[in-house]
Design an enzyme around this catalytic site. Sequence first.
Site, PDB file in Angstrom:
ATOM      1  N   TYR A 161      42.824 -12.277 -32.280  1.00 48.90           N
ATOM      2  CA  TYR A 161      44.534 -11.843 -31.945  1.00 48.90           C
ATOM      3  C   TYR A 161      45.087 -12.694 -30.991  1.00 48.90           C
ATOM      4  O   TYR A 161      46.211 -12.935 -30.586  1.00 48.90           O
ATOM      5  CB  TYR A 161      44.156 -10.419 -32.386  1.00 48.90           C
ATOM      6  CG  TYR A 161      45.627  -9.449 -32.509  1.00 48.90           C
ATOM      7  CD1 TYR A 161      46.432 -10.197 -33.254  1.00 48.90           C
ATOM      8  CD2 TYR A 161      46.280  -8.940 -31.584  1.00 48.90           C
ATOM      9  CE1 TYR A 161      48.108  -9.610 -34.158  1.00 48.90           C
ATOM     10  CE2 TYR A 161      47.813  -8.843 -31.303  1.00 48.90           C
ATOM     11  CZ  TYR A 161      48.567  -8.497 -32.241  1.00 48.90           C
ATOM     12  OH  TYR A 161      49.633  -7.778 -32.725  1.00 48.90           O
ATOM     13  N   ALA A 163      43.682 -14.653 -28.581  1.00 50.51           N
ATOM     14  CA  ALA A 163      43.578 -15.847 -28.052  1.00 50.51           C
ATOM     15  C   ALA A 163      45.632 -16.893 -28.991  1.00 50.51           C
ATOM     16  O   ALA A 163      45.654 -17.615 -28.341  1.00 50.51           O
ATOM     17  CB  ALA A 163      42.262 -17.011 -29.001  1.00 50.51           C
TER      18      ALA A 163
HETATM   19  N1  LIG Z   1      52.324  -3.513 -34.925  1.00 51.34           N
HETATM   20  C1  LIG Z   1      51.689  -3.212 -33.465  1.00 51.34           C
HETATM   21  O1  LIG Z   1      51.256  -2.465 -33.256  1.00 51.34           O
HETATM   22  C2  LIG Z   1      52.403  -4.752 -32.744  1.00 51.34           C
HETATM   23  C3  LIG Z   1      51.756  -4.976 -32.015  1.00 51.34           C
HETATM   24  C4  LIG Z   1      52.633  -6.267 -31.354  1.00 51.34           C
HETATM   25  C5  LIG Z   1      52.873  -7.201 -32.249  1.00 51.34           C
HETATM   26  N2  LIG Z   1      52.682  -7.173 -33.590  1.00 51.34           N
HETATM   27  C6  LIG Z   1      53.270  -8.086 -34.500  1.00 51.34           C
HETATM   28  O2  LIG Z   1      54.022  -8.348 -34.701  1.00 51.34           O
HETATM   29  C7  LIG Z   1      54.056  -8.640 -36.310  1.00 51.34           C
HETATM   30  C8  LIG Z   1      54.857  -7.815 -37.506  1.00 51.34           C
HETATM   31  O3  LIG Z   1      53.244  -6.969 -37.409  1.00 51.34           O
HETATM   32  P1  LIG Z   1      53.628  -5.572 -38.001  1.00 51.34           P
HETATM   33  O4  LIG Z   1      53.154  -4.491 -37.404  1.00 51.34           O
HETATM   34  O5  LIG Z   1      54.983  -4.968 -38.181  1.00 51.34           O
HETATM   35  O6  LIG Z   1      52.206  -5.610 -39.425  1.00 51.34           O
HETATM   36  P2  LIG Z   1      52.412  -5.704 -41.095  1.00 51.34           P
HETATM   37  O7  LIG Z   1      53.319  -4.699 -41.633  1.00 51.34           O
HETATM   38  O8  LIG Z   1      51.472  -5.716 -41.702  1.00 51.34           O
HETATM   39  O9  LIG Z   1      53.947  -6.848 -41.943  1.00 51.34           O
HETATM   40  C9  LIG Z   1      53.486  -7.961 -41.607  1.00 51.34           C
HETATM   41  C10 LIG Z   1      54.536  -9.143 -42.413  1.00 51.34           C
HETATM   42  O10 LIG Z   1      53.922  -9.972 -41.955  1.00 51.34           O
HETATM   43  C11 LIG Z   1      53.559 -10.695 -43.442  1.00 51.34           C
HETATM   44  N3  LIG Z   1      52.208 -11.986 -43.553  1.00 51.34           N
HETATM   45  C12 LIG Z   1      50.934 -11.873 -43.229  1.00 51.34           C
HETATM   46  N4  LIG Z   1      50.267 -13.051 -42.445  1.00 51.34           N
HETATM   47  C13 LIG Z   1      51.105 -13.727 -43.360  1.00 51.34           C
HETATM   48  C14 LIG Z   1      51.095 -14.860 -44.052  1.00 51.34           C
HETATM   49  N5  LIG Z   1      50.400 -15.393 -43.679  1.00 51.34           N
HETATM   50  N6  LIG Z   1      52.465 -15.962 -44.285  1.00 51.34           N
HETATM   51  C15 LIG Z   1      53.589 -15.184 -44.425  1.00 51.34           C
HETATM   52  N7  LIG Z   1      54.148 -13.751 -43.929  1.00 51.34           N
HETATM   53  C16 LIG Z   1      52.480 -13.296 -43.664  1.00 51.34           C
HETATM   54  C17 LIG Z   1      53.507  -9.648 -44.383  1.00 51.34           C
HETATM   55  O11 LIG Z   1      54.022 -10.310 -45.642  1.00 51.34           O
HETATM   56  P3  LIG Z   1      52.936 -10.390 -46.769  1.00 51.34           P
HETATM   57  O12 LIG Z   1      51.718  -9.674 -46.823  1.00 51.34           O
HETATM   58  O13 LIG Z   1      53.761 -10.143 -48.020  1.00 51.34           O
HETATM   59  O14 LIG Z   1      52.897 -11.729 -46.108  1.00 51.34           O
HETATM   60  C18 LIG Z   1      54.203  -8.605 -43.936  1.00 51.34           C
HETATM   61  O15 LIG Z   1      55.634  -9.124 -44.250  1.00 51.34           O
HETATM   62  C19 LIG Z   1      53.007  -9.451 -35.493  1.00 51.34           C
HETATM   63  O16 LIG Z   1      53.066 -10.652 -35.477  1.00 51.34           O
HETATM   64  C20 LIG Z   1      52.319  -9.090 -35.047  1.00 51.34           C
HETATM   65  O17 LIG Z   1      50.657 -10.015 -34.510  1.00 51.34           O
HETATM   66  C21 LIG Z   1      52.081  -6.004 -34.394  1.00 51.34           C
END
Ligand SMILES: NC(=O)c1ccc[n+]([C@@H]2O[C@H](COP(=O)([O-])OP(=O)(O)OC[C@H]3O[C@@H](n4cnc5c(N)ncnc54)[C@H](OP(=O)(O)O)[C@@H]3O)[C@@H](O)[C@H]2O)c1
Length: 255
Positions: A161, A163
Site C-alpha cells: 500500500y 509503495a
Molecule cells: N479510509 C482511510 O482512512 C484512507 C486513508 C488514506 C487514504 N485513503 C484512500 O482513499 C481512497 C478511498 O478509500 P475509502 O476509505 O473510501 O475506501 P472504500 O470505502 O473501501 O472505497 C473504495 C472505493 O474504491 C472502489 N474500488 C476499489 N477497487 C476498485 C477497482 N479495482 N476499480 C474501481 N474501483 C475500485 C470501491 O468500489 P468497488 O469495490 O465497487 O469497485 C469503492 O468505491 C483509497 O484510495 C484509499 O487508499 C483512505
Amino acid sequence: MSELFDLDGRVAVVTGGGRGIGRAIAMELANAGAAVVPSARSRAEIESVAADIEDDGGDAIAVPADVTDGDAVSDVIDSATDEFGGIDIVVNNAGFNPDDALGRPETVETESLDQVLDVNLNGAYEVTHAAADHLLESDGGSVINVASVGGLVGLPRQHPYVASKHGLVGLTKSMSLDWAPAVRVNAVAPGYVSTALTADLEDDERLCRSIIDRTPLERFADPEEIAGPVVFLASDAASYVTGSVLAADGGWTAR
Ligand SMILES: NC(=O)c1ccc[n+]([C@@H]2O[C@H](COP(=O)([O-])OP(=O)(O)OC[C@H]3O[C@@H](n4cnc5c(N)ncnc54)[C@H](OP(=O)(O)O)[C@@H]3O)[C@@H](O)[C@H]2O)c1
C-alpha cells in the site's frame, strides 16, 4: 459560496465514487456545481450516488468500471464526454489495502504487491491517460490523486500500500511538470478516515486508541473532510497550486 470554488460547467470523473471518501467527493463536487461521473465496480453503489446528486438538482451519470480494465475505463471516459461534452476534473480515488498485502516483507507474496500496485497506482494512470486529451482541451483541467499519509512516510506491515501511494505521489509530481501550464495535477494525503477500509481498525479498541492518541486533532476524519480539500484543488481557488500534496491528516504527519 465564493466564486473561487464554483465548479459550474465543469465535468468530473470520480473513481471509487460509490462509497466512503469517493462518495463524499462526488457529492461535494456536485454541490460546487460540477456534473459528476462516479465510477466503481459496484453498479448499485454508484447508481445510488448519481441518484442522490440528481435528487439534489445536480447532473450525474454512473458508469461502472474496474480501473485495471482498460476497455471499461475507456467506456467511462466516452460516456462522460458523450453525456457532458468533455472532462475537466479527474479524481483518482479508487484504492484498496487487502489483508493478503498486510504483513512483513518475507510473508507477503509478490502477487499481492502486484495487485495493490495495479489498482492504486496503475489504475490511476490508466484513467488519467485515457482522459488526457479531454483534460488538455479543458480551460480548467485538474487531476487530483487520492494518496495517503502512506504516500509520505513508511508504515509497518503495509509496504504494498505504501509503495502504491508513494508511486501516486511521484506520478502527481512528474505529471504536474509535463502538463503545466494546461492541467494542474495534485494529490491529497488523507490520514485515518472512517470508511469501510478502516472499519477493522476502528473495531480494534487498542489500535484505534493508539491512532487517535498519535493524531493531533484526536479523531478519525469523516469522508466529507477529505472532499473539501479535493473541491479546493479542483477549483480556481487553487489556480496556482500544482504538483503539491495536501495532507488532510489531522496533523498526523506534522508530529
Ligand atoms: N479510509 C482511510 O482512512 C484512507 C486513508 C488514506 C487514504 N485513503 C484512500 O482513499 C481512497 C478511498 O478509500 P475509502 O476509505 O473510501 O475506501 P472504500 O470505502 O473501501 O472505497 C473504495 C472505493 O474504491 C472502489 N474500488 C476499489 N477497487 C476498485 C477497482 N479495482 N476499480 C474501481 N474501483 C475500485 C470501491 O468500489 P468497488 O469495490 O465497487 O469497485 C469503492 O468505491 C483509497 O484510495 C484509499 O487508499 C483512505
